[in-house]
Design a protein around this motif. Structure first.
Motif, short mmCIF file in Angstrom:
data_model
loop_
_atom_site.label_atom_id
_atom_site.label_comp_id
_atom_site.label_asym_id
_atom_site.label_seq_id
_atom_site.Cartn_x
_atom_site.Cartn_y
_atom_site.Cartn_z
N MET A 1 0.85 -1.18 0.00
CA MET A 1 0.00 0.00 0.00
C MET A 1 0.89 1.23 0.00
O MET A 1 1.84 1.31 0.77
N VAL A 2 0.60 2.18 -0.89
CA VAL A 2 1.35 3.42 -0.92
C VAL A 2 0.50 4.60 -0.48
O VAL A 2 1.04 5.62 -0.08
N ASP A 3 -0.82 4.47 -0.56
CA ASP A 3 -1.72 5.51 -0.11
C ASP A 3 -3.03 4.85 0.33
O ASP A 3 -3.96 4.69 -0.48
N ALA A 4 -3.06 4.46 1.59
CA ALA A 4 -4.24 3.75 2.10
C ALA A 4 -5.49 4.62 2.03
O ALA A 4 -6.57 4.13 1.74
N GLY A 5 -5.34 5.93 2.26
CA GLY A 5 -6.48 6.83 2.22
C GLY A 5 -7.16 6.87 0.86
O GLY A 5 -8.39 6.93 0.76
N ASP A 6 -6.37 6.81 -0.20
CA ASP A 6 -6.92 6.80 -1.55
C ASP A 6 -7.03 5.39 -2.13
O ASP A 6 -7.40 5.22 -3.29
N GLY A 7 -6.66 4.38 -1.35
CA GLY A 7 -6.79 3.00 -1.79
C GLY A 7 -5.84 2.64 -2.93
O GLY A 7 -6.22 1.94 -3.86
N ILE A 8 -4.58 3.10 -2.85
CA ILE A 8 -3.62 2.85 -3.92
C ILE A 8 -2.53 1.90 -3.44
O ILE A 8 -1.88 2.14 -2.42
N ALA A 9 -2.34 0.84 -4.20
CA ALA A 9 -1.28 -0.13 -3.92
C ALA A 9 -0.29 -0.09 -5.07
O ALA A 9 -0.62 0.30 -6.19
N GLU A 10 0.94 -0.50 -4.78
CA GLU A 10 1.98 -0.57 -5.81
C GLU A 10 2.35 -2.02 -6.05
O GLU A 10 2.53 -2.79 -5.10
N LEU A 11 2.47 -2.38 -7.32
CA LEU A 11 2.92 -3.70 -7.74
C LEU A 11 4.42 -3.65 -7.93
O LEU A 11 4.94 -2.73 -8.56
N LYS A 12 5.12 -4.63 -7.37
CA LYS A 12 6.59 -4.63 -7.41
C LYS A 12 7.10 -6.03 -7.72
O LYS A 12 6.47 -7.01 -7.38
N ARG A 13 8.29 -6.09 -8.33
CA ARG A 13 9.05 -7.32 -8.50
C ARG A 13 8.28 -8.46 -9.15
O ARG A 13 8.36 -9.60 -8.71
N VAL A 14 7.53 -8.16 -10.19
CA VAL A 14 6.87 -9.22 -10.93
C VAL A 14 7.93 -9.92 -11.77
O VAL A 14 8.62 -9.28 -12.57
N PHE A 15 8.07 -11.21 -11.56
CA PHE A 15 9.15 -11.95 -12.20
C PHE A 15 8.77 -13.41 -12.32
O PHE A 15 8.25 -14.01 -11.38
N VAL A 16 9.03 -13.98 -13.50
CA VAL A 16 8.92 -15.42 -13.72
C VAL A 16 10.26 -15.87 -14.29
O VAL A 16 10.80 -15.22 -15.20
N ARG A 17 10.78 -16.96 -13.76
CA ARG A 17 12.05 -17.48 -14.26
C ARG A 17 11.99 -17.65 -15.77
O ARG A 17 11.00 -18.10 -16.33
N GLU A 18 13.06 -17.29 -16.43
CA GLU A 18 13.11 -17.24 -17.89
C GLU A 18 12.67 -18.55 -18.55
O GLU A 18 11.91 -18.54 -19.52
N GLU A 19 13.11 -19.66 -18.04
CA GLU A 19 12.78 -20.94 -18.67
C GLU A 19 11.32 -21.33 -18.52
O GLU A 19 10.85 -22.27 -19.17
N LEU A 20 10.56 -20.61 -17.68
CA LEU A 20 9.14 -20.91 -17.48
C LEU A 20 8.21 -19.87 -18.08
O LEU A 20 7.00 -19.97 -17.93
N ARG A 21 8.75 -18.90 -18.76
CA ARG A 21 7.92 -17.87 -19.39
C ARG A 21 7.15 -18.48 -20.55
O ARG A 21 7.61 -19.40 -21.20
N GLY A 22 5.96 -17.93 -20.78
CA GLY A 22 5.11 -18.43 -21.85
C GLY A 22 4.22 -19.58 -21.40
O GLY A 22 3.51 -20.17 -22.21
N LYS A 23 4.22 -19.90 -20.11
CA LYS A 23 3.42 -21.00 -19.59
C LYS A 23 2.25 -20.51 -18.71
O LYS A 23 1.65 -21.30 -18.00
N GLY A 24 1.96 -19.20 -18.74
CA GLY A 24 0.81 -18.67 -18.02
C GLY A 24 1.06 -18.17 -16.61
O GLY A 24 0.15 -17.66 -15.97
N GLY A 25 2.27 -18.29 -16.12
CA GLY A 25 2.54 -17.91 -14.74
C GLY A 25 2.40 -16.43 -14.45
O GLY A 25 1.95 -16.04 -13.38
#
Length: 190
Positions: free
Chosen positions: A101-125
């Motif tokens: 959460m970056v601004d609870a009053g306004d209901g804003i969250a931040e997405l961070k560190r989205v990562f899928v291992r390279e050899e598993l990309r393209g499989k829906g993860g």
């Protein structure tokens, strides 16, 4: 994507077009667990190497990588204001996504560190991770989710656009932030 319990962001599974269940599951993880540390190291190595190869024609200096990994404790991804999710593919740690959460009053969250291992990309993860992260953000009280990324991370930018994120005005001043995205989160039905 099938969600077995919409109030629990940890019950995401992915269905292949054949209808057979894939082997992706997502659950909360301690930021200092061996799985989280290994995935973060892989994430930082990849994004750092891509940056230095593009701008300086070299990979990341090992000492620099160690400093960056050590400096990023993940303390912002723990309760009550955040959550780290780890995706498993066939039971093995395969990816991460963090929400804070970056601004609870306004209901804003931040997405961070989205990562899928390279050899598993393209499989829906990545879609499974995004769905779980959005549910986790809702559980934290978010009505909107934002993120920043680099222009050279074209696969990530395509992923966000494909899942309803739209470019928005800058909301951070970070060294590597070059493009910003946001998505309004629909309330959980029921």
């Amino acid at each position: 994507m099938a969600l077995t319990n919409p109030m629990n962001p940890m019950n995401h599974t992915e269905q292949h077009s054949t209808g057979s269940p894939a082997s992706w599951t997502v659950g909360p993880e301690a930021v200092d667990s061996p799985a989280a540390r290994a995935l973060w190291r892989a994430y930082y190595t990849e994004v750092s190497d891509r940056y230095y190869l593009l701008h300086e024609g070299r990979t990341t200096d090992p000492e620099e990588l160690e400093r960056e990994v050590a400096a990023e404790t993940g303390a912002d991804l723990v309760a009550p204001g955040g959550m780290l999710l780890v995706a498993l593919y066939e039971g093995e740690p395969a990816g991460t996504a963090g929400v804070r959460m970056v601004d609870a009053g306004d209901g804003i969250a931040e997405l961070k560190r989205v990562f899928v291992r390279e050899e598993l990309r393209g499989k829906g993860g990545s879609g499974v991770l995004l769905g779980a992260a959005e549910d986790a953000a809702r559980a934290l009280g978010a009505r909107r989710i934002v993120l920043d990324t680099r222009l050279d991370l074209v696969e990530a930018r395509a992923l966000y656009t494909r899942h309803g994120y739209a470019e928005t005005e800058p909301f951070t001043e970070r060294m590597y932030a070059e493009v910003w995205y946001a998505k309004d989160l629909a309330p959980v039905a029921g």
